[in-house]
Scaffold this active site. Structure first.
Site, PDB file in Angstrom:
ATOM      1  N   ASN A  28       0.477  -1.312   0.307  1.00 32.13           N
ATOM      2  CA  ASN A  28       0.042   0.275   0.020  1.00 32.13           C
ATOM      3  C   ASN A  28       0.847   1.385  -0.223  1.00 32.13           C
ATOM      4  O   ASN A  28       1.846   1.750   1.203  1.00 32.13           O
ATOM      5  CB  ASN A  28      -1.211   0.203   1.359  1.00 32.13           C
ATOM      6  CG  ASN A  28      -1.912   1.502   1.363  1.00 32.13           C
ATOM      7  OD1 ASN A  28      -1.661   1.748   0.108  1.00 32.13           O
ATOM      8  ND2 ASN A  28      -2.065   1.555   3.047  1.00 32.13           N
ATOM      9  N   TRP A  29       0.865   2.315  -0.823  1.00 30.82           N
ATOM     10  CA  TRP A  29       1.781   3.103  -1.688  1.00 30.82           C
ATOM     11  C   TRP A  29       1.362   4.431  -0.660  1.00 30.82           C
ATOM     12  O   TRP A  29       2.125   5.307  -0.892  1.00 30.82           O
ATOM     13  CB  TRP A  29       2.594   3.160  -2.910  1.00 30.82           C
ATOM     14  CG  TRP A  29       3.139   2.165  -3.152  1.00 30.82           C
ATOM     15  CD1 TRP A  29       3.508   0.772  -2.648  1.00 30.82           C
ATOM     16  CD2 TRP A  29       3.427   1.772  -4.824  1.00 30.82           C
ATOM     17  NE1 TRP A  29       4.832  -0.222  -3.407  1.00 30.82           N
ATOM     18  CE2 TRP A  29       4.121   0.533  -4.463  1.00 30.82           C
ATOM     19  CE3 TRP A  29       3.292   2.444  -5.439  1.00 30.82           C
ATOM     20  CZ2 TRP A  29       5.072   0.414  -5.788  1.00 30.82           C
ATOM     21  CZ3 TRP A  29       4.073   2.259  -6.767  1.00 30.82           C
ATOM     22  CH2 TRP A  29       4.602   1.142  -6.763  1.00 30.82           C
ATOM     23  N   LYS A  30       0.284   3.925  -0.695  1.00 26.08           N
ATOM     24  CA  LYS A  30      -0.335   5.516   0.585  1.00 26.08           C
ATOM     25  C   LYS A  30      -0.316   6.603  -0.642  1.00 26.08           C
ATOM     26  O   LYS A  30      -0.264   6.680  -1.641  1.00 26.08           O
ATOM     27  CB  LYS A  30      -0.252   5.257   1.854  1.00 26.08           C
ATOM     28  CG  LYS A  30      -0.701   4.245   2.334  1.00 26.08           C
ATOM     29  CD  LYS A  30       0.054   4.537   3.639  1.00 26.08           C
ATOM     30  CE  LYS A  30      -0.069   3.351   4.800  1.00 26.08           C
ATOM     31  NZ  LYS A  30      -0.260   3.424   6.230  1.00 26.08           N
ATOM     32  N   HIS A  75      -9.601   0.815   4.750  1.00 22.32           N
ATOM     33  CA  HIS A  75      -8.367   1.145   5.639  1.00 22.32           C
ATOM     34  C   HIS A  75      -8.698   1.796   6.520  1.00 22.32           C
ATOM     35  O   HIS A  75      -9.594   3.214   6.191  1.00 22.32           O
ATOM     36  CB  HIS A  75      -7.168   1.586   5.075  1.00 22.32           C
ATOM     37  CG  HIS A  75      -6.092   1.424   5.050  1.00 22.32           C
ATOM     38  ND1 HIS A  75      -5.062   2.344   5.991  1.00 22.32           N
ATOM     39  CD2 HIS A  75      -4.499   0.846   4.898  1.00 22.32           C
ATOM     40  CE1 HIS A  75      -4.167   2.527   6.113  1.00 22.32           C
ATOM     41  NE2 HIS A  75      -4.176   1.105   5.567  1.00 22.32           N
ATOM     42  N   GLY A  88       2.613   2.283  11.030  1.00 13.60           N
ATOM     43  CA  GLY A  88       3.352   2.543  10.671  1.00 13.60           C
ATOM     44  C   GLY A  88       3.738   4.003  11.850  1.00 13.60           C
ATOM     45  O   GLY A  88       4.588   4.212  11.816  1.00 13.60           O
ATOM     46  N   GLY A 107       3.342  -1.757   4.230  1.00 15.11           N
ATOM     47  CA  GLY A 107       3.092   0.249   3.765  1.00 15.11           C
ATOM     48  C   GLY A 107       4.200   0.830   4.225  1.00 15.11           C
ATOM     49  O   GLY A 107       4.858   0.539   2.125  1.00 15.11           O
ATOM     50  N   GLY A 108       5.127   0.776   4.647  1.00 10.47           N
ATOM     51  CA  GLY A 108       6.617   1.549   4.471  1.00 10.47           C
ATOM     52  C   GLY A 108       7.617   0.271   4.194  1.00 10.47           C
ATOM     53  O   GLY A 108       7.621   1.363   3.323  1.00 10.47           O
TER      54      GLY A 108
HETATM   55  C1  PEP Z   1      -0.545   0.195   6.028  1.00 12.01           C
HETATM   56  O1  PEP Z   1      -0.599   0.843   5.344  1.00 12.01           O
HETATM   57  O2  PEP Z   1      -1.995  -1.053   5.536  1.00 12.01           O
HETATM   58  C2  PEP Z   1       0.136  -0.513   6.663  1.00 12.01           C
HETATM   59  C3  PEP Z   1       0.275  -1.675   7.074  1.00 12.01           C
HETATM   60  O3  PEP Z   1       1.542   0.629   7.215  1.00 12.01           O
HETATM   61  P1  PEP Z   1       2.291  -0.005   7.745  1.00 12.01           P
HETATM   62  O4  PEP Z   1       3.481  -1.179   7.038  1.00 12.01           O
HETATM   63  O5  PEP Z   1       3.762   0.899   7.457  1.00 12.01           O
HETATM   64  O6  PEP Z   1       2.716   0.161   8.929  1.00 12.01           O
END
Ligand code: PEP
Length: 263
Positions: A9-11, A94, A172, A233-234
């Site tokens: 998930n590049w957000k 999300h 995050g 995410g990250g």
């Molecule tokens: C997400 O955005 O769904 C997520 C799990 O982010 P991260 O891996 O950065 O915690």
């Protein structure tokens, strides 16, 4: 047998050239055949990422969608538009959409039904806040999100849905649920699928874990019997860390250099 799925998930991150370079890097990377890979860039870059990953095993998803098919819905994107640019998946519910934008389960439910009706795969996120976990309410919250988001969804359709358990306190933050904490909720979610639908559905649906998944904790999380992959995410924003997670998601994976075309 449920195939592992590692979804990025590049957000609201990356610019066009970074998104294209990341997609190309992933398309060219050596990853195990038995793992499905998905990236979800900003809508603005879907087309460019679709072209960059074309011909590879990297599937394309959006981070959200609207439930109406077209018309006067300023700022929204339809399922037809997502299909048109090569998307096969849509993240829905999300925690940032639930808690920052304020999306209720009723709206997520409409979006999920529209996604399924369009032949796209929803990746439905559920998960509790820290205070809800500390109050012992994790499964109450997750069950309410499950029931609200999946209201009226048939057995056949729920079998096509991916669920992502994402404890909000782990997203995050660098705080990951322990493999045991994650497995406990995943097992309860599978039990819920069996109760609301049946055992075959419970055995079929892929349940991903999300929340600060990194290459060094992925293998332990993925080794749990009810964890079928990760929503990342990250660590999905760099080729090395994302492929590290993909490679860690199957035991002693032998990387293979030939990527399969996207189906
Ligand atoms: C997400 O955005 O769904 C997520 C799990 O982010 P991260 O891996 O950065 O915690």
């Amino acid at each position: 047998m449920r195939r592992p799925l590692i979804a990025g998930n590049w957000k609201m991150n990356l610019n066009r050239s970074d998104a294209v370079a990341l997609a190309k890097g992933l398309a060219d990377a050596s990853t195990p055949d038995e793992v499905d890979v998905l990236v979800c860039p900003s809508n603005v870059y879907l087309d460019a990422v679709s072209a960059a990953a074309s011909g590879s095993k990297v599937a394309l998803g959006a981070q959200d969608v609207y439930f109406e098919s077209n018309g006067a819905f300023t700022g929204e994107t339809s399922t037809d538009m997502l299909s048109d640019v090569g998307c096969s998946h849509v993240i829905l519910g999300h925690s940032e959409r639930r808690n920052v934008i304020g999306e209720p389960d009723e709206l997520i439910n409409k979006k999920l039904k529209a996604t399924l009706a369009a032949g796209l795969t929803p990746v439905l996120c559920v998960g509790e806040l820290l205070e809800e976990r500390e109050a012992g309410k994790t499964m109450d919250v997750v069950t309410a999100q499950f029931d609200g988001s999946l209201a009226g969804v048939s057995e056949a359709d729920v079998q096509k849905t991916v669920i992502a358990y994402e404890p909000v306190w782990a997203i995050g933050t660098g705080k990951t649920a322990t493999p045991e904490q994650a497995q406990e909720v995943h097992a309860d979610l599978r039990k819920l699928l069996a109760e609301r639908y049946n055992q075959q559905t419970a055995d079929t649906v892929r349940i991903l874990y999300g929340g600060s998944v990194k290459p060094d904790n992925a293998a332990m999380l993925m080794s749990q019997p009810d964890i079928d992959g990760a929503l990342v995410g990250g660590a999905s924003l760099k080729v090395d860390s994302f492929t590290g997670i993909i490679n860690a998601s199957v035991p002693q994976a032998a990387p293979c250099s030939i990527n399969k075309p996207r189906s």
